[in-house]
Design a protein around this motif. Structure first.
Motif, PDB file in Angstrom:
ATOM      1  N   VAL A 145     -35.799 -44.697  31.093  1.00  0.00           N
ATOM      2  CA  VAL A 145     -36.159 -44.474  32.499  1.00  0.00           C
ATOM      3  C   VAL A 145     -35.206 -45.234  33.414  1.00  0.00           C
ATOM      4  N   ARG A 146     -35.183 -46.552  33.284  1.00  0.00           N
ATOM      5  CA  ARG A 146     -34.300 -47.395  34.086  1.00  0.00           C
ATOM      6  C   ARG A 146     -34.382 -48.830  33.583  1.00  0.00           C
ATOM      7  N   GLY A 147     -33.322 -49.583  33.763  1.00  0.00           N
ATOM      8  CA  GLY A 147     -33.324 -51.013  33.481  1.00  0.00           C
ATOM      9  C   GLY A 147     -33.868 -51.390  32.116  1.00  0.00           C
ATOM     10  N   GLY A 148     -33.553 -50.634  31.081  1.00  0.00           N
ATOM     11  CA  GLY A 148     -34.047 -50.944  29.740  1.00  0.00           C
ATOM     12  C   GLY A 148     -35.487 -50.533  29.498  1.00  0.00           C
ATOM     13  N   MET A 149     -36.096 -49.883  30.457  1.00  0.00           N
ATOM     14  CA  MET A 149     -37.477 -49.423  30.293  1.00  0.00           C
ATOM     15  C   MET A 149     -37.483 -47.965  29.854  1.00  0.00           C
ATOM     16  N   GLU A 150     -38.477 -47.629  29.039  1.00  0.00           N
ATOM     17  CA  GLU A 150     -38.600 -46.280  28.500  1.00  0.00           C
ATOM     18  C   GLU A 150     -39.973 -45.703  28.803  1.00  0.00           C
ATOM     19  N   ALA A 151     -40.042 -44.385  28.637  1.00  0.00           N
ATOM     20  CA  ALA A 151     -41.318 -43.666  28.691  1.00  0.00           C
ATOM     21  C   ALA A 151     -41.565 -43.090  27.311  1.00  0.00           C
ATOM     22  N   LEU A 152     -42.752 -43.309  26.790  1.00  0.00           N
ATOM     23  CA  LEU A 152     -43.188 -42.629  25.577  1.00  0.00           C
ATOM     24  C   LEU A 152     -43.437 -41.177  25.964  1.00  0.00           C
ATOM     25  N   ILE A 153     -42.875 -40.258  25.207  1.00  0.00           N
ATOM     26  CA  ILE A 153     -43.079 -38.841  25.503  1.00  0.00           C
ATOM     27  C   ILE A 153     -44.413 -38.418  24.889  1.00  0.00           C
ATOM     28  N   ALA A 154     -45.307 -37.910  25.732  1.00  0.00           N
ATOM     29  CA  ALA A 154     -46.637 -37.490  25.282  1.00  0.00           C
ATOM     30  C   ALA A 154     -46.497 -36.473  24.154  1.00  0.00           C
ATOM     31  N   ARG A 155     -47.428 -36.490  23.236  1.00  0.00           N
ATOM     32  CA  ARG A 155     -47.358 -35.631  22.052  1.00  0.00           C
ATOM     33  C   ARG A 155     -47.178 -34.158  22.434  1.00  0.00           C
ATOM     34  N   SER A 156     -47.931 -33.671  23.429  1.00  0.00           N
ATOM     35  CA  SER A 156     -47.811 -32.259  23.814  1.00  0.00           C
ATOM     36  C   SER A 156     -46.413 -31.944  24.341  1.00  0.00           C
ATOM     37  N   VAL A 157     -45.809 -32.876  25.056  1.00  0.00           N
ATOM     38  CA  VAL A 157     -44.457 -32.677  25.579  1.00  0.00           C
ATOM     39  C   VAL A 157     -43.450 -32.717  24.428  1.00  0.00           C
ATOM     40  N   TYR A 158     -43.669 -33.609  23.465  1.00  0.00           N
ATOM     41  CA  TYR A 158     -42.810 -33.667  22.279  1.00  0.00           C
ATOM     42  C   TYR A 158     -42.860 -32.338  21.523  1.00  0.00           C
ATOM     43  N   TYR A 159     -44.054 -31.756  21.385  1.00  0.00           N
ATOM     44  CA  TYR A 159     -44.178 -30.457  20.718  1.00  0.00           C
ATOM     45  C   TYR A 159     -43.394 -29.383  21.474  1.00  0.00           C
ATOM     46  N   GLU A 160     -43.428 -29.420  22.814  1.00  0.00           N
ATOM     47  CA  GLU A 160     -42.629 -28.475  23.603  1.00  0.00           C
ATOM     48  C   GLU A 160     -41.141 -28.645  23.288  1.00  0.00           C
ATOM     49  N   LEU A 161     -40.686 -29.895  23.256  1.00  0.00           N
ATOM     50  CA  LEU A 161     -39.280 -30.174  22.952  1.00  0.00           C
ATOM     51  C   LEU A 161     -38.907 -29.646  21.564  1.00  0.00           C
ATOM     52  N   MET A 162     -39.766 -29.920  20.582  1.00  0.00           N
ATOM     53  CA  MET A 162     -39.475 -29.479  19.214  1.00  0.00           C
ATOM     54  C   MET A 162     -39.450 -27.963  19.119  1.00  0.00           C
ATOM     55  N   ASN A 163     -40.362 -27.272  19.797  1.00  0.00           N
ATOM     56  CA  ASN A 163     -40.350 -25.807  19.785  1.00  0.00           C
ATOM     57  C   ASN A 163     -39.056 -25.268  20.380  1.00  0.00           C
ATOM     58  N   LEU A 164     -38.587 -25.876  21.467  1.00  0.00           N
ATOM     59  CA  LEU A 164     -37.316 -25.459  22.058  1.00  0.00           C
ATOM     60  C   LEU A 164     -36.169 -25.689  21.070  1.00  0.00           C
ATOM     61  N   ALA A 165     -36.171 -26.858  20.437  1.00  0.00           N
ATOM     62  CA  ALA A 165     -35.107 -27.210  19.488  1.00  0.00           C
ATOM     63  C   ALA A 165     -35.122 -26.276  18.282  1.00  0.00           C
ATOM     64  N   LEU A 166     -36.290 -25.989  17.754  1.00  0.00           N
ATOM     65  CA  LEU A 166     -36.380 -25.094  16.596  1.00  0.00           C
ATOM     66  C   LEU A 166     -35.925 -23.685  16.953  1.00  0.00           C
ATOM     67  N   ASP A 167     -36.246 -23.237  18.162  1.00  0.00           N
ATOM     68  CA  ASP A 167     -35.804 -21.908  18.609  1.00  0.00           C
ATOM     69  C   ASP A 167     -34.280 -21.819  18.692  1.00  0.00           C
ATOM     70  N   GLU A 168     -33.623 -22.950  18.972  1.00  0.00           N
ATOM     71  CA  GLU A 168     -32.165 -22.940  19.111  1.00  0.00           C
ATOM     72  C   GLU A 168     -31.440 -23.135  17.783  1.00  0.00           C
ATOM     73  N   ASN A 169     -32.166 -23.473  16.718  1.00  0.00           N
ATOM     74  CA  ASN A 169     -31.583 -23.607  15.378  1.00  0.00           C
ATOM     75  C   ASN A 169     -30.411 -24.577  15.309  1.00  0.00           C
ATOM     76  N   ALA A 170     -30.424 -25.641  16.080  1.00  0.00           N
ATOM     77  CA  ALA A 170     -29.340 -26.626  16.037  1.00  0.00           C
ATOM     78  C   ALA A 170     -29.422 -27.415  14.733  1.00  0.00           C
ATOM     79  N   ASP A 171     -28.267 -27.873  14.264  1.00  0.00           N
ATOM     80  CA  ASP A 171     -28.218 -28.727  13.080  1.00  0.00           C
ATOM     81  C   ASP A 171     -27.361 -29.932  13.411  1.00  0.00           C
ATOM     82  N   PRO A 172     -27.932 -31.119  13.593  1.00  0.00           N
ATOM     83  CA  PRO A 172     -29.328 -31.444  13.358  1.00  0.00           C
ATOM     84  C   PRO A 172     -30.235 -30.865  14.456  1.00  0.00           C
ATOM     85  N   ILE A 173     -31.532 -30.915  14.190  1.00  0.00           N
ATOM     86  CA  ILE A 173     -32.508 -30.415  15.155  1.00  0.00           C
ATOM     87  C   ILE A 173     -32.435 -31.291  16.394  1.00  0.00           C
TER      88      ILE A 173
END
Length: 188
Positions: A145-173
């Motif tokens: 986020v800023r200054g060494g601080m981070e945001a934990l990505i909520a599980r539902s948002v992580y699932y959205e990210l993974m679905n996008l990544a899997l749809d793109e078939n990148a290697d690595p994911i």
């Protein structure tokens, strides 16, 4: 003067988000170095809930205000800082939670933006990396986020990210955002 309500991420384009981020003016907490005054008796729980003296802080505007004066120290601890005082605050995991995702484009042309539980917006890219950390209870995704601080990505948002990544078939994911690639399989 009351704080403006946070913007609705769904109604914004990535261009709008970039403009809002450029206009955002946070207090210069990195320049403030008062003496440590003690403990704030505040805690940010793993789920992003802010507590004071053991009770949840119910006023969203108050949490948003405190989040603007939050700073991570060189030793990894967190403080609330003003020009005249610095108070410790306990953070169980990350001080923010990424609760909503906005994506535009595909593959290398993709841009990702997140709305945090505090209403702040963060665009993933070279300055705001996505990372995946393996823990005993599974992978935990974060965004800087800023200054060494981070945001934990909520599980539902992580699932959205993974679905996008899997749809793109990148290697690595993983996914691109603002010209940077972020592995989402723990390989980086």
């Amino acid at each position: 003067m009351p704080m403006e309500p946070p913007p609705d991420l769904a109604s914004l384009s990535l261009t709008d988000i970039a403009r809002l981020l450029a206009e955002k003016r946070l207090p210069p907490v990195e320049k403030w170095n008062p003496a440590h005054c003690g403990d704030s008796d505040m805690r940010i729980a793993r789920d992003g809930t802010w507590f004071h003296q053991g009770s949840p802080i119910g006023r969203e505007a108050m949490v948003r205000l405190f989040s603007t004066i939050l700073r991570r120290e060189a030793d990894g601890s967190y403080v609330l800082v003003t020009p005249v005082e610095k108070l410790s605050i306990e953070v169980e995991d990350a001080p923010f939670i990424a609760v909503e995702l906005k994506t535009e484009g595909e593959d290398r042309e993709r841009s990702l933006a997140f709305r945090l539980n505090t209403g702040d917006l963060v665009a993933a890219g070279p300055d705001n990396a996505l990372v995946l950390r393996e823990t005993a209870d599974g992978p935990h995704p974060y965004i800087h986020v800023r200054g060494g601080m981070e945001a934990l990505i909520a599980r539902s948002v992580y699932y959205e990210l993974m679905n996008l990544a899997l749809d793109e078939n990148a290697d690595p994911i993983g996914l691109w955002s603002d010209g940077a690639f972020f592995a989402l399989d723990g390989s980086a």
